[in-house]
Design a protein around this motif. Sequence first.
Motif, PDB file in Angstrom:
ATOM      1  N   LYS A   1       0.809  -1.217   0.000  1.00  0.00           N
ATOM      2  CA  LYS A   1       0.000   0.000   0.000  1.00  0.00           C
ATOM      3  C   LYS A   1       0.847   1.273   0.000  1.00  0.00           C
ATOM      4  O   LYS A   1       0.302   2.375  -0.019  1.00  0.00           O
ATOM      5  N   ILE A   2       2.150   1.114   0.033  1.00  0.00           N
ATOM      6  CA  ILE A   2       3.053   2.271   0.084  1.00  0.00           C
ATOM      7  C   ILE A   2       3.766   2.413  -1.255  1.00  0.00           C
ATOM      8  O   ILE A   2       4.441   1.482  -1.709  1.00  0.00           O
ATOM      9  N   ASP A   3       3.623   3.563  -1.891  1.00  0.00           N
ATOM     10  CA  ASP A   3       4.366   3.819  -3.127  1.00  0.00           C
ATOM     11  C   ASP A   3       5.337   4.992  -2.993  1.00  0.00           C
ATOM     12  O   ASP A   3       6.026   5.348  -3.948  1.00  0.00           O
ATOM     13  N   ASP A   4       5.390   5.592  -1.799  1.00  0.00           N
ATOM     14  CA  ASP A   4       6.324   6.680  -1.551  1.00  0.00           C
ATOM     15  C   ASP A   4       7.723   6.108  -1.334  1.00  0.00           C
ATOM     16  O   ASP A   4       7.945   5.305  -0.416  1.00  0.00           O
ATOM     17  N   GLU A   5       8.663   6.511  -2.166  1.00  0.00           N
ATOM     18  CA  GLU A   5       9.993   5.909  -2.170  1.00  0.00           C
ATOM     19  C   GLU A   5      10.739   6.148  -0.856  1.00  0.00           C
ATOM     20  O   GLU A   5      11.405   5.257  -0.330  1.00  0.00           O
ATOM     21  N   LYS A   6      10.628   7.351  -0.289  1.00  0.00           N
ATOM     22  CA  LYS A   6      11.342   7.650   0.952  1.00  0.00           C
ATOM     23  C   LYS A   6      10.807   6.827   2.119  1.00  0.00           C
ATOM     24  O   LYS A   6      11.564   6.421   2.999  1.00  0.00           O
ATOM     25  N   THR A   7       9.512   6.568   2.108  1.00  0.00           N
ATOM     26  CA  THR A   7       8.933   5.729   3.163  1.00  0.00           C
ATOM     27  C   THR A   7       9.430   4.297   3.041  1.00  0.00           C
ATOM     28  O   THR A   7       9.802   3.663   4.043  1.00  0.00           O
ATOM     29  N   LEU A   8       9.479   3.787   1.838  1.00  0.00           N
ATOM     30  CA  LEU A   8       9.980   2.426   1.605  1.00  0.00           C
ATOM     31  C   LEU A   8      11.460   2.327   1.980  1.00  0.00           C
ATOM     32  O   LEU A   8      11.899   1.316   2.549  1.00  0.00           O
ATOM     33  N   GLN A   9      12.225   3.386   1.694  1.00  0.00           N
ATOM     34  CA  GLN A   9      13.636   3.390   2.065  1.00  0.00           C
ATOM     35  C   GLN A   9      13.807   3.405   3.582  1.00  0.00           C
ATOM     36  O   GLN A   9      14.688   2.733   4.126  1.00  0.00           O
ATOM     37  N   TYR A  10      12.971   4.175   4.261  1.00  0.00           N
ATOM     38  CA  TYR A  10      13.027   4.230   5.724  1.00  0.00           C
ATOM     39  C   TYR A  10      12.776   2.845   6.317  1.00  0.00           C
ATOM     40  O   TYR A  10      13.516   2.392   7.199  1.00  0.00           O
ATOM     41  N   ILE A  11      11.764   2.184   5.830  1.00  0.00           N
ATOM     42  CA  ILE A  11      11.424   0.851   6.343  1.00  0.00           C
ATOM     43  C   ILE A  11      12.512  -0.154   5.999  1.00  0.00           C
ATOM     44  O   ILE A  11      12.864  -1.020   6.812  1.00  0.00           O
ATOM     45  N   ALA A  12      13.076  -0.030   4.799  1.00  0.00           N
ATOM     46  CA  ALA A  12      14.136  -0.957   4.364  1.00  0.00           C
ATOM     47  C   ALA A  12      15.402  -0.793   5.206  1.00  0.00           C
ATOM     48  O   ALA A  12      16.255  -1.689   5.223  1.00  0.00           O
ATOM     49  N   GLY A  13      15.526   0.322   5.912  1.00  0.00           N
ATOM     50  CA  GLY A  13      16.710   0.570   6.718  1.00  0.00           C
ATOM     51  C   GLY A  13      16.774  -0.224   8.007  1.00  0.00           C
ATOM     52  O   GLY A  13      17.806  -0.214   8.685  1.00  0.00           O
ATOM     53  N   PHE A  14      15.716  -0.937   8.357  1.00  0.00           N
ATOM     54  CA  PHE A  14      15.711  -1.745   9.574  1.00  0.00           C
ATOM     55  C   PHE A  14      16.393  -3.081   9.309  1.00  0.00           C
ATOM     56  O   PHE A  14      16.017  -3.807   8.388  1.00  0.00           O
ATOM     57  N   ASN A  15      17.375  -3.415  10.139  1.00  0.00           N
ATOM     58  CA  ASN A  15      18.090  -4.678   9.955  1.00  0.00           C
ATOM     59  C   ASN A  15      17.150  -5.868  10.116  1.00  0.00           C
ATOM     60  O   ASN A  15      17.193  -6.821   9.343  1.00  0.00           O
ATOM     61  N   ARG A  16      16.331  -5.802  11.138  1.00  0.00           N
ATOM     62  CA  ARG A  16      15.323  -6.849  11.353  1.00  0.00           C
ATOM     63  C   ARG A  16      13.969  -6.155  11.351  1.00  0.00           C
ATOM     64  O   ARG A  16      13.519  -5.649  12.363  1.00  0.00           O
ATOM     65  N   TYR A  17      13.343  -6.164  10.197  1.00  0.00           N
ATOM     66  CA  TYR A  17      12.091  -5.425  10.038  1.00  0.00           C
ATOM     67  C   TYR A  17      10.934  -6.111  10.752  1.00  0.00           C
ATOM     68  O   TYR A  17      10.778  -7.328  10.706  1.00  0.00           O
ATOM     69  N   SER A  18      10.144  -5.321  11.426  1.00  0.00           N
ATOM     70  CA  SER A  18       8.822  -5.760  11.881  1.00  0.00           C
ATOM     71  C   SER A  18       7.976  -4.511  12.055  1.00  0.00           C
ATOM     72  O   SER A  18       8.507  -3.415  12.243  1.00  0.00           O
ATOM     73  N   THR A  19       6.682  -4.670  11.986  1.00  0.00           N
ATOM     74  CA  THR A  19       5.778  -3.536  12.156  1.00  0.00           C
ATOM     75  C   THR A  19       6.028  -2.838  13.481  1.00  0.00           C
ATOM     76  O   THR A  19       6.066  -1.608  13.560  1.00  0.00           O
ATOM     77  N   GLU A  20       6.236  -3.609  14.544  1.00  0.00           N
ATOM     78  CA  GLU A  20       6.433  -3.014  15.859  1.00  0.00           C
ATOM     79  C   GLU A  20       7.704  -2.175  15.909  1.00  0.00           C
ATOM     80  O   GLU A  20       7.718  -1.088  16.496  1.00  0.00           O
ATOM     81  N   ARG A  21       8.778  -2.636  15.294  1.00  0.00           N
ATOM     82  CA  ARG A  21      10.019  -1.868  15.281  1.00  0.00           C
ATOM     83  C   ARG A  21       9.832  -0.526  14.575  1.00  0.00           C
ATOM     84  O   ARG A  21      10.347   0.503  15.012  1.00  0.00           O
ATOM     85  N   VAL A  22       9.106  -0.538  13.476  1.00  0.00           N
ATOM     86  CA  VAL A  22       8.852   0.703  12.741  1.00  0.00           C
ATOM     87  C   VAL A  22       8.039   1.666  13.601  1.00  0.00           C
ATOM     88  O   VAL A  22       8.334   2.865  13.673  1.00  0.00           O
ATOM     89  N   MET A  23       7.007   1.155  14.272  1.00  0.00           N
ATOM     90  CA  MET A  23       6.161   2.007  15.112  1.00  0.00           C
ATOM     91  C   MET A  23       6.958   2.627  16.254  1.00  0.00           C
ATOM     92  O   MET A  23       6.829   3.824  16.544  1.00  0.00           O
ATOM     93  N   LYS A  24       7.783   1.837  16.899  1.00  0.00           N
ATOM     94  CA  LYS A  24       8.588   2.344  18.016  1.00  0.00           C
ATOM     95  C   LYS A  24       9.561   3.425  17.531  1.00  0.00           C
ATOM     96  O   LYS A  24       9.737   4.466  18.179  1.00  0.00           O
ATOM     97  N   SER A  25      10.207   3.171  16.399  1.00  0.00           N
ATOM     98  CA  SER A  25      11.168   4.119  15.874  1.00  0.00           C
ATOM     99  C   SER A  25      10.504   5.422  15.453  1.00  0.00           C
ATOM    100  O   SER A  25      10.982   6.518  15.801  1.00  0.00           O
ATOM    101  N   LEU A  26       9.401   5.331  14.729  1.00  0.00           N
ATOM    102  CA  LEU A  26       8.708   6.535  14.268  1.00  0.00           C
ATOM    103  C   LEU A  26       8.137   7.344  15.434  1.00  0.00           C
ATOM    104  O   LEU A  26       8.229   8.569  15.452  1.00  0.00           O
ATOM    105  N   ALA A  27       7.557   6.655  16.401  1.00  0.00           N
ATOM    106  CA  ALA A  27       7.030   7.364  17.573  1.00  0.00           C
ATOM    107  C   ALA A  27       8.150   8.115  18.281  1.00  0.00           C
ATOM    108  O   ALA A  27       7.965   9.242  18.755  1.00  0.00           O
TER     109      ALA A  27
END
Length: 228
Positions: free
Chosen positions: A134-160
Amino acid sequence: MKYLWTEDTGAGLHFWKLVNQLFFDDEFIVESKGSNQGLLDAVLDLDIKDDDKYYIAFDYVVDNQDIRNKYRVLKSIEKSSEGKIIILDMICFEYLILAFDKLVEWTGTGKTDKIKIREEVLKAVENHRINLLKIDDEKTLQYIAGFNRYSTERVMKSLAGEFTQNEKWSVKGSLMGECWYKDCCVSEHSDSLRCGKPEVEDGSGKMRMLIQSEEIKKILSIITEIQG
């Protein structure tokens, strides 16, 4: 007795205690079990009395296999508990903060790139995960790709954390930042750390606005519907 158990310590536990105080008039015993494993162990060890109810604030995301396994065990216990154990439908405490519609305005962040990423991530949340399709914004995808071990919870904690770096709005310490719940607001400005100003300065008023936000109301409705 009515219990609300969380895996959160620090600011997350403080949040639930404030919810109990301001929304439920302190009718719950709020306790932290320290981790998702601690929460599961506590539920497994329960000796439930007739009048007891346990509301379980378990952080659940489907893109973490370990969490999914623990959640399946919790769900099986819930089903056999005859309504004595109720799992609250949540991703994590940090997601509740991130999804708060006043977050950007109140914290006064100047991080325009993170504001855009937040918008894209929130729009892509479904079924306890971030749907990357659902994401087509390149910078958002790059931000998420920057997590060594990706998970939804890790992204939420980091963004918050990006939006609450000012200690007065922090959600990482032993307590929530003072501006969430005290009759004050950040007034100091610096080149590197900006701050906003809520439309209300009353501490309980600010917390009540947070508690009445959409994502938190969804969770609390589980409790209020059961209590009748």
